[in-house]
Design a protein around this motif. Structure first.
Motif, PDB file in Angstrom:
ATOM      1  N   SER A 117      -8.568   1.533   2.213  1.00  8.79           N
ATOM      2  CA  SER A 117      -8.817   0.210   1.750  1.00  8.79           C
ATOM      3  C   SER A 117      -9.743  -0.752   2.289  1.00  8.79           C
ATOM      4  O   SER A 117     -10.294  -0.509   3.839  1.00  8.79           O
ATOM      5  CB  SER A 117      -7.483  -0.605   1.938  1.00  8.79           C
ATOM      6  N   THR A 134       0.831  -1.370  -0.054  1.00  6.19           N
ATOM      7  CA  THR A 134      -0.035  -0.088   0.081  1.00  6.19           C
ATOM      8  C   THR A 134       0.692   1.300   0.115  1.00  6.19           C
ATOM      9  O   THR A 134       0.347   2.291  -0.509  1.00  6.19           O
ATOM     10  CB  THR A 134      -1.026   0.232   1.296  1.00  6.19           C
ATOM     11  N   SER A 157     -14.383  -0.625  -1.486  1.00  4.26           N
ATOM     12  CA  SER A 157     -14.758  -2.066  -1.855  1.00  4.26           C
ATOM     13  C   SER A 157     -16.330  -1.921  -2.102  1.00  4.26           C
ATOM     14  O   SER A 157     -17.094  -0.961  -1.739  1.00  4.26           O
ATOM     15  CB  SER A 157     -14.733  -3.061  -0.442  1.00  4.26           C
ATOM     16  N   ASP A 159      -2.842   2.817   4.207  1.00  2.00           N
ATOM     17  CA  ASP A 159      -3.850   2.309   3.139  1.00  2.00           C
ATOM     18  C   ASP A 159      -4.987   3.262   2.792  1.00  2.00           C
ATOM     19  O   ASP A 159      -6.097   2.888   2.526  1.00  2.00           O
ATOM     20  CB  ASP A 159      -4.278   0.715   3.704  1.00  2.00           C
ATOM     21  N   GLN A 169     -13.106  -7.061   3.728  1.00  3.81           N
ATOM     22  CA  GLN A 169     -13.214  -8.225   2.684  1.00  3.81           C
ATOM     23  C   GLN A 169     -12.585  -9.581   3.266  1.00  3.81           C
ATOM     24  O   GLN A 169     -12.962 -10.709   2.897  1.00  3.81           O
ATOM     25  CB  GLN A 169     -12.175  -7.986   1.414  1.00  3.81           C
ATOM     26  N   LYS A 170     -11.864  -9.420   4.235  1.00  5.59           N
ATOM     27  CA  LYS A 170     -11.030 -10.460   4.917  1.00  5.59           C
ATOM     28  C   LYS A 170     -12.084 -11.228   5.951  1.00  5.59           C
ATOM     29  O   LYS A 170     -12.231 -12.496   6.032  1.00  5.59           O
ATOM     30  CB  LYS A 170      -9.993 -10.071   5.905  1.00  5.59           C
ATOM     31  N   ARG A 226      -9.645  -3.843   2.850  1.00  5.23           N
ATOM     32  CA  ARG A 226      -9.277  -5.315   3.029  1.00  5.23           C
ATOM     33  C   ARG A 226      -9.762  -5.927   4.193  1.00  5.23           C
ATOM     34  O   ARG A 226      -9.918  -7.150   4.306  1.00  5.23           O
ATOM     35  CB  ARG A 226      -7.711  -5.242   3.184  1.00  5.23           C
TER      36      ARG A 226
END
Length: 241
Positions: A196, A18, A124, A93, A201-202, A198
């Motif tokens: 981000s 990032t 996202s 990020d 999403q995780k 992330r």
């Protein structure tokens, strides 16, 4: 009249995926100082940050330093060497909006404003995240409680007067905001940072939201920040600079 210099402090820990993109977004902005504070990365974070050093606009610069791991400690270390009139704390990020520097300076020109942050946008398309963004931005406006991923900014003199970030392993941004609210107005700028997606999403939107709320509830109930950080990591959120 010379524009107030902004020091952007970025705590990092294993952010090779990032950091270069984040720094690239800043390289054409004048009258800023960027301080990357590494907490012991084992990937190429530091090398990538150094690689960006020669790309910055005139009257701007980038420094890369090391500090003991821990977001509060790293941000305080960056602030200690900052030469700017304004400090802006940015997650590795997270990308700042265009003309952020003008927006920050204009916000702090208001004598009643002691600090500020930006609206939040999450990178996202996961279902439910647009609602999360609305709730976060509403909370930030109504209760004057933006969090660290919204790029908190304030005058360097104010940061020094309140003693910087409390040395907590977690919730340091929350506690800083509580202190600042007692001193003056906290402004939410009508422009969004892009952070981000992330962690969403995780673990998914529901689990991430529940974990965040449990950590806040635990903090209010007096559970030690060390224990809260342990739970946070056990929940899958391990990458905190």
């Amino acid at each position: 009249m010379k524009a107030a210099k902004i020091s952007i402090i970025i705590p990092v820990l294993n952010e090779a995926t990032t950091i270069e993109a984040t720094l690239t977004r800043l390289q054409d902005v004048s009258d800023i100082e960027v301080i990357v504070v590494d907490g012991g990365s084992r990937d190429e974070t530091v090398e990538l940050a150094h690689r960006c050093c020669g790309r910055f606009a005139p009257l701007s610069e980038i420094k890369v330093i090391s500090a003991a791991a821990g977001r509060a400690n790293q941000m305080n270390a960056g602030a200690a060497i900052a030469t700017g009139d304004i400090l802006l704390f940015l997650h590795a990020d997270t990308h700042l909006p265009s003309k952020f520097d003008t927006l920050v300076r204009q916000s702090l020109e208001n004598p009643s404003t002691i600090a500020g942050a930006f609206e939040l946008r999450i990178d996202s398309d996961l279902r439910g995240l647009r609602l999360i963004e609305k709730i976060v931005n509403m909370r930030s406006r109504i209760f004057s409680m933006p969090y660290g991923d919204q790029a908190i900014f304030l005058k360097a003199t104010t940061f020094d007067e309140i003693g910087g970030f409390p040395e907590l392993p977690i919730m340091e941004d929350f506690e800083l905001m509580r202190q600042l609210k007692q001193e003056g107005k906290i402004t939410l700028v009508s422009a969004s940072v892009l952070t981000s997606g992330r962690r969403w999403q995780k673990l998914g939107v529901l689990k991430t939201t529940l974990m965040n709320q449990l950590i806040i509830a635990g903090y209010f109930l007096g559970i030690s920040p060390t224990q809260l950080m342990r739970w946070y990591r056990q929940g899958g959120f391990r990458n905190r600079g």
